[in-house]
Design a protein around this motif. Structure first.
Motif, short mmCIF file in Angstrom:
data_model
loop_
_atom_site.label_atom_id
_atom_site.label_comp_id
_atom_site.label_asym_id
_atom_site.label_seq_id
_atom_site.Cartn_x
_atom_site.Cartn_y
_atom_site.Cartn_z
N GLU A 1 13.52 -3.00 -10.37
CA GLU A 1 14.08 -2.04 -9.42
C GLU A 1 13.10 -1.70 -8.33
O GLU A 1 11.89 -1.68 -8.57
CB GLU A 1 14.61 -0.80 -10.15
CG GLU A 1 13.56 0.00 -10.88
CD GLU A 1 13.11 1.22 -10.11
OE1 GLU A 1 13.26 1.24 -8.87
OE2 GLU A 1 12.60 2.14 -10.76
N ALA B 1 2.95 6.37 -1.32
CA ALA B 1 3.40 5.02 -1.71
C ALA B 1 4.23 4.39 -0.59
O ALA B 1 4.09 3.21 -0.29
CB ALA B 1 4.21 5.09 -3.00
N LYS C 1 17.58 4.74 -9.74
CA LYS C 1 17.28 3.35 -10.12
C LYS C 1 16.46 3.23 -11.40
O LYS C 1 16.72 2.38 -12.22
CB LYS C 1 16.50 2.63 -9.00
CG LYS C 1 17.22 2.51 -7.68
CD LYS C 1 16.40 1.74 -6.67
CE LYS C 1 15.04 2.34 -6.37
NZ LYS C 1 15.08 3.61 -5.65
N GLY D 1 3.35 1.07 1.38
CA GLY D 1 4.36 0.01 1.37
C GLY D 1 4.65 -0.55 2.75
O GLY D 1 5.36 -1.54 2.89
O1 DC Z 1 11.14 3.96 -6.05
P1 DC Z 1 10.05 4.99 -5.79
O2 DC Z 1 10.55 6.28 -5.21
O3 DC Z 1 9.21 5.21 -7.00
O4 DC Z 1 9.09 4.31 -4.68
C1 DC Z 1 8.06 5.00 -4.03
C2 DC Z 1 7.77 4.35 -2.69
O5 DC Z 1 7.15 3.07 -2.89
C3 DC Z 1 8.98 4.07 -1.80
O6 DC Z 1 9.34 5.17 -0.98
C4 DC Z 1 8.52 2.90 -0.98
C5 DC Z 1 7.58 2.16 -1.89
N1 DC Z 1 8.23 1.00 -2.51
C6 DC Z 1 8.34 -0.14 -1.75
O7 DC Z 1 7.95 -0.14 -0.59
N2 DC Z 1 8.89 -1.26 -2.30
C7 DC Z 1 9.31 -1.27 -3.57
N3 DC Z 1 9.82 -2.40 -4.08
C8 DC Z 1 9.24 -0.10 -4.36
C9 DC Z 1 8.69 1.03 -3.79
#
Ligand code: DC
Length: 236
Positions: free
Chosen positions: A129, A100, A19, A104
């Protein structure tokens, strides 16, 4: 009353589907900025540290409020800043990705970052994204895409990326990490990872980045093109 479509392109999908690269390339093609919302969750996770997802509400609220996000630049050169300082590559490890994903799952954190994401989109057209862009944060986005690929394909892509940067990794470990994060992202009670009903779903397993970008830009061009994004909030 139905609200007018927002000049936003949403790209949602699981970890490792490509993404961020795609958002950067698409933003460059469309001449607008992009917002990597995973970087916001990662940045907070890194700064707050392990265990922050279990903090009591007031402490977490204060910590979220102390971090302000902004964008500088445009197209492929867009950079996300936290408290005025560009976010750095240290957020890009799988460990920070897992922290993260944990953060989240906390409603208060999601609400705080959702508000920040909406504020950024009020200022300019964006490619955004993440996981819940088309479903929760920007339900009235002008263009919505959901990208998918099998965990095995995504792990292999990640392996190639790491190898290209001279880092060693194990495919089986990467596949397991991706499966774990998928489970957390898809099964959380609020804003789980899923395609919006009106999103175009693209299985990228058999496509390279050029192929996916071409397919997405084609959809945008067939449905009114970049002019709709540059024109601000249209009337539907
Ligand atoms: O897209 P990424 O791998 O960088 O995101 C890391 C984590 O952050 C993902 O596993 C869950 C959280 N996240 C989220 O909950 N909502 C989003 N819009 C983006 C990321």
């Amino acid at each position: 009353m139905t609200s007018a479509p927002l000049p936003v392109v949403t790209l949602d999908g699981p970890a490792g589907v490509g993404k961020t690269t795609l958002a950067r390339r698409m933003a460059e093609s469309l001449g607008i900025a992009f917002l990597d919302t995973g970087a916001m969750f990662r940045c907070l996770a890194l700064r707050l540290g392990a265990g922050a997802d279990a903090w009591e509400e007031e402490r977490l609220k204060d910590a979220c409020a102390a971090h302000t996000f902004s964008l500088e630049g445009n197209g492929a050169g867009t950079r996300i800043c936290c408290n005025g300082v560009p976010v750095r590559g240290e957020i890009r490890t799988e460990e920070v990705g897992m922290l993260a994903a944990r953060l989240g799952q906390v409603p208060l954190v999601r609400a705080c970052l959702c508000a920040a994401q909406r504020r950024l989109a009020e200022q300019r057209p964006l490619v955004v994204e993440g996981r819940d862009m088309g479903t929760e944060v920007f339900p009235t986005a002008r263009f919505k895409f959901f990208l998918d690929a099998t965990p095995e394909v995504r792990a292999l892509r990640r392996l190639r990326d790491l190898e290209a940067r001279g880092q060693a990794a194990d495919l089986a470990v990467l596949t397991e990490q991706i499966r774990k994060r998928d489970a957390m992202d898809r099964n959380r009670p609020i804003a789980p990872l899923r395609a919006a009903q009106d999103a175009v779903v693209v299985d990228t397993s058999a496509l390279d980045i050029e192929g996916v970008l071409g397919a997405l830009l084609h959809v945008i061009s067939v449905h009114g093109g970049a002019a709709l994004l540059h024109g601000g909030r249209g009337d539907g």
